[in-house]
Design a protein around this motif. Sequence first.
Motif, PDB file in Angstrom:
ATOM      1  N   ILE A 179       0.852  -1.186   0.000  1.00 55.01           N
ATOM      2  CA  ILE A 179       0.000   0.000   0.000  1.00 55.01           C
ATOM      3  C   ILE A 179       0.884   1.231   0.000  1.00 55.01           C
ATOM      4  O   ILE A 179       1.777   1.378   0.842  1.00 55.01           O
ATOM      5  CB  ILE A 179      -0.934   0.022   1.225  1.00 55.01           C
ATOM      6  N   LEU A 180       0.619   2.103  -0.964  1.00 56.88           N
ATOM      7  CA  LEU A 180       1.302   3.386  -1.053  1.00 56.88           C
ATOM      8  C   LEU A 180       0.300   4.500  -0.813  1.00 56.88           C
ATOM      9  O   LEU A 180      -0.897   4.342  -1.049  1.00 56.88           O
ATOM     10  CB  LEU A 180       1.938   3.573  -2.438  1.00 56.88           C
ATOM     11  N   ARG A 181       0.795   5.637  -0.394  1.00 52.88           N
ATOM     12  CA  ARG A 181      -0.015   6.842  -0.289  1.00 52.88           C
ATOM     13  C   ARG A 181       0.387   7.799  -1.399  1.00 52.88           C
ATOM     14  O   ARG A 181       1.473   7.702  -1.966  1.00 52.88           O
ATOM     15  CB  ARG A 181       0.174   7.519   1.076  1.00 52.88           C
ATOM     16  N   ASP A 182      -0.494   8.748  -1.712  1.00 48.54           N
ATOM     17  CA  ASP A 182      -0.161   9.752  -2.723  1.00 48.54           C
ATOM     18  C   ASP A 182       1.012  10.609  -2.278  1.00 48.54           C
ATOM     19  O   ASP A 182       1.761  11.126  -3.100  1.00 48.54           O
ATOM     20  CB  ASP A 182      -1.379  10.646  -3.007  1.00 48.54           C
ATOM     21  N   ASP A 183       1.182  10.761  -0.985  1.00 48.06           N
ATOM     22  CA  ASP A 183       2.295  11.539  -0.443  1.00 48.06           C
ATOM     23  C   ASP A 183       3.544  10.655  -0.400  1.00 48.06           C
ATOM     24  O   ASP A 183       3.611   9.694   0.364  1.00 48.06           O
ATOM     25  CB  ASP A 183       1.949  12.021   0.971  1.00 48.06           C
ATOM     26  N   PRO A 184       4.557  10.959  -1.232  1.00 47.80           N
ATOM     27  CA  PRO A 184       5.754  10.090  -1.264  1.00 47.80           C
ATOM     28  C   PRO A 184       6.531  10.101   0.038  1.00 47.80           C
ATOM     29  O   PRO A 184       7.383   9.232   0.250  1.00 47.80           O
ATOM     30  CB  PRO A 184       6.577  10.699  -2.414  1.00 47.80           C
ATOM     31  N   ALA A 185       6.248  11.042   0.938  1.00 47.15           N
ATOM     32  CA  ALA A 185       6.962  11.082   2.213  1.00 47.15           C
ATOM     33  C   ALA A 185       6.476   9.988   3.161  1.00 47.15           C
ATOM     34  O   ALA A 185       7.150   9.693   4.149  1.00 47.15           O
ATOM     35  CB  ALA A 185       6.786  12.456   2.863  1.00 47.15           C
ATOM     36  N   ILE A 186       5.311   9.394   2.881  1.00 45.78           N
ATOM     37  CA  ILE A 186       4.781   8.326   3.725  1.00 45.78           C
ATOM     38  C   ILE A 186       5.276   6.989   3.185  1.00 45.78           C
ATOM     39  O   ILE A 186       4.970   6.623   2.052  1.00 45.78           O
ATOM     40  CB  ILE A 186       3.247   8.344   3.755  1.00 45.78           C
ATOM     41  N   PRO A 187       6.043   6.247   3.958  1.00 42.27           N
ATOM     42  CA  PRO A 187       6.591   4.981   3.447  1.00 42.27           C
ATOM     43  C   PRO A 187       5.496   3.963   3.137  1.00 42.27           C
ATOM     44  O   PRO A 187       4.390   4.015   3.687  1.00 42.27           O
ATOM     45  CB  PRO A 187       7.472   4.491   4.611  1.00 42.27           C
ATOM     46  N   ALA A 188       5.842   3.038   2.272  1.00 38.43           N
ATOM     47  CA  ALA A 188       4.916   1.959   1.926  1.00 38.43           C
ATOM     48  C   ALA A 188       4.783   0.991   3.089  1.00 38.43           C
ATOM     49  O   ALA A 188       5.663   0.885   3.950  1.00 38.43           O
ATOM     50  CB  ALA A 188       5.423   1.221   0.691  1.00 38.43           C
ATOM     51  N   VAL A 189       3.648   0.292   3.112  1.00 40.91           N
ATOM     52  CA  VAL A 189       3.481  -0.824   4.051  1.00 40.91           C
ATOM     53  C   VAL A 189       3.259  -2.082   3.234  1.00 40.91           C
ATOM     54  O   VAL A 189       2.686  -2.033   2.136  1.00 40.91           O
ATOM     55  CB  VAL A 189       2.316  -0.600   5.026  1.00 40.91           C
ATOM     56  N   ARG A 190       3.706  -3.201   3.759  1.00 36.88           N
ATOM     57  CA  ARG A 190       3.699  -4.443   2.988  1.00 36.88           C
ATOM     58  C   ARG A 190       3.177  -5.597   3.842  1.00 36.88           C
ATOM     59  O   ARG A 190       3.454  -5.680   5.030  1.00 36.88           O
ATOM     60  CB  ARG A 190       5.111  -4.771   2.499  1.00 36.88           C
ATOM     61  N   LEU A 191       2.465  -6.481   3.192  1.00 33.00           N
ATOM     62  CA  LEU A 191       2.034  -7.740   3.798  1.00 33.00           C
ATOM     63  C   LEU A 191       2.516  -8.849   2.883  1.00 33.00           C
ATOM     64  O   LEU A 191       2.282  -8.797   1.665  1.00 33.00           O
ATOM     65  CB  LEU A 191       0.510  -7.763   3.935  1.00 33.00           C
ATOM     66  N   VAL A 192       3.188  -9.850   3.433  1.00 25.39           N
ATOM     67  CA  VAL A 192       3.760 -10.910   2.610  1.00 25.39           C
ATOM     68  C   VAL A 192       3.313 -12.263   3.128  1.00 25.39           C
ATOM     69  O   VAL A 192       2.890 -12.415   4.277  1.00 25.39           O
ATOM     70  CB  VAL A 192       5.306 -10.832   2.581  1.00 25.39           C
ATOM     71  N   GLY A 193       3.409 -13.242   2.245  1.00 29.00           N
ATOM     72  CA  GLY A 193       3.047 -14.593   2.636  1.00 29.00           C
ATOM     73  C   GLY A 193       3.100 -15.539   1.463  1.00 29.00           C
ATOM     74  O   GLY A 193       3.580 -15.199   0.374  1.00 29.00           O
ATOM     75  N   SER A 194       2.566 -16.732   1.686  1.00 26.68           N
ATOM     76  CA  SER A 194       2.632 -17.777   0.665  1.00 26.68           C
ATOM     77  C   SER A 194       1.552 -17.638  -0.384  1.00 26.68           C
ATOM     78  O   SER A 194       1.706 -18.103  -1.511  1.00 26.68           O
ATOM     79  CB  SER A 194       2.523 -19.149   1.333  1.00 26.68           C
ATOM     80  N   GLY A 195       0.414 -17.057  -0.001  1.00 24.45           N
ATOM     81  CA  GLY A 195      -0.693 -16.922  -0.945  1.00 24.45           C
ATOM     82  C   GLY A 195      -1.509 -18.185  -1.113  1.00 24.45           C
ATOM     83  O   GLY A 195      -2.418 -18.212  -1.957  1.00 24.45           O
ATOM     84  N   ASP A 196      -1.258 -19.208  -0.331  1.00 23.04           N
ATOM     85  CA  ASP A 196      -2.015 -20.456  -0.493  1.00 23.04           C
ATOM     86  C   ASP A 196      -2.649 -20.930   0.813  1.00 23.04           C
ATOM     87  O   ASP A 196      -3.100 -22.066   0.918  1.00 23.04           O
ATOM     88  CB  ASP A 196      -1.123 -21.558  -1.068  1.00 23.04           C
ATOM     89  N   ARG A 197      -2.708 -20.060   1.818  1.00 23.89           N
ATOM     90  CA  ARG A 197      -3.312 -20.438   3.086  1.00 23.89           C
ATOM     91  C   ARG A 197      -4.781 -20.044   3.132  1.00 23.89           C
ATOM     92  O   ARG A 197      -5.232 -19.183   2.375  1.00 23.89           O
ATOM     93  CB  ARG A 197      -2.572 -19.762   4.244  1.00 23.89           C
ATOM     94  N   GLU A 198      -5.525 -20.648   4.049  1.00 22.33           N
ATOM     95  CA  GLU A 198      -6.925 -20.314   4.245  1.00 22.33           C
ATOM     96  C   GLU A 198      -7.138 -19.867   5.683  1.00 22.33           C
ATOM     97  O   GLU A 198      -6.621 -20.471   6.620  1.00 22.33           O
ATOM     98  CB  GLU A 198      -7.817 -21.519   3.938  1.00 22.33           C
ATOM     99  N   ALA A 199      -7.922 -18.808   5.838  1.00 22.63           N
ATOM    100  CA  ALA A 199      -8.219 -18.297   7.174  1.00 22.63           C
ATOM    101  C   ALA A 199      -9.266 -19.162   7.853  1.00 22.63           C
ATOM    102  O   ALA A 199     -10.098 -19.809   7.201  1.00 22.63           O
ATOM    103  CB  ALA A 199      -8.706 -16.851   7.084  1.00 22.63           C
TER     104      ALA A 199
END
Length: 405
Positions: free
Chosen positions: A251-271
């Motif tokens: 996730i990025l913001r329009d304001d480049p001064a705000i750093p990105a946030v990231r969520l990572v994982g396998s993409g094959d799990r179920e909640a």
Amino acid sequence: MDLDQLAALRTPEGAAALDAAARVADGDPLAAASALRAAGVPAGLAAAALTQAGLRRRAAAKFGPVAAGMFLTRAGLEQATRGAVAARRAERLRAAGVRTLADLGCGLGADALAAARAGIRVYGVEADPLTAAMAAANAEAAGLADLFTVECGDATAFDVSRVDAVFCDPARRATGTGRRIFDPSAYSPPWDFVTALAERVPRTVVKVAPGIDHGLIPAGAEAEWVSVAGDLVEAALWCGRLAEVPRRATILRDDPAIPAVRLVGSGDREAAVGPVRRFLHDPDAAVVRAHLVAELADELDATLADPAIAYLYTDAPRRNPFTRCLEITDVLPFSLKRLRALLRDRGVGRVEILKRGSALTPEQLRRDLRLSGDAATSLVLTRVAGQPTVLLCQPVPRTTGDEPA
């Protein structure tokens, strides 16, 4: 727009016409054209200048102030990468040690210009002569012509051994009609060439549509979905040495001064699945597309109420940059008559309608509800354990802590 018109716009007379067009382009088109002709601008040059002025205004949302000096086409602007996304990609490439880059299918040059600004030497290849000329003009206007050069030609013929890395953004619109192409084999360059790049070049990045079928993602590649200020804007495949994780949502913001946030994982799990709880969390589309709902559920201590619906539920509010939080006040099996009566009794005249897993059209439902009153609520149309359900909610206000730190 053609090559002759582009050349005319790059003359001193053309620059003056562009300046004049920028001052009147937000008014009535006929009045704007008349104003330019009254100022002595030939009709053809006036039309080209007004077209560029209109496109530059639209492009400001993607590129910021630099859009005022760019040369654009409608199709090129639609496919061009947002400035914030291109800048972040360029920084990641530079951090990975990339010093020379081939941009195969460079379009108007948005990604190449971002890479050049990061100090990377870029060789752009573009099949369309007008688009290639515009990309070169954009490099010159940005003062980056020494770092970004463009050749008009076949991207599949470029000698990739000349560079450290390759970036490819295949054209996904038909030439002439501008219609979207959904069959990857019809992309330009074609998908089989694009996927083969990852095997030939140790550092390859491919920009793809956010709706890409996960089955098309090459083995070992990192697939990343990027959202800017709540809008899902693109996906990219980071291949070879550039791959760090299987799936990533950013996730990025329009304001480049705000750093990105990231969520990572396998993409094959179920909640895990459980009952509806007091608070509902609506994940960002980048999380849903990346198949990282289970990883987000872990962060929130949340569960699903239906295994196929990406709404998460918690007993307490969990403020998180990847979700929007709402407090649930009512849970009803969907019934238009019952819902209309409840909203009428509560004096609800304004509703926000969210939906996942429902075939109902929000606009039609809004008309059918025949709302009147001063109160407001949020309606969530969804399924719970497979059954059509409506949730009445109130948004939980965001705080500074919700934004990326």
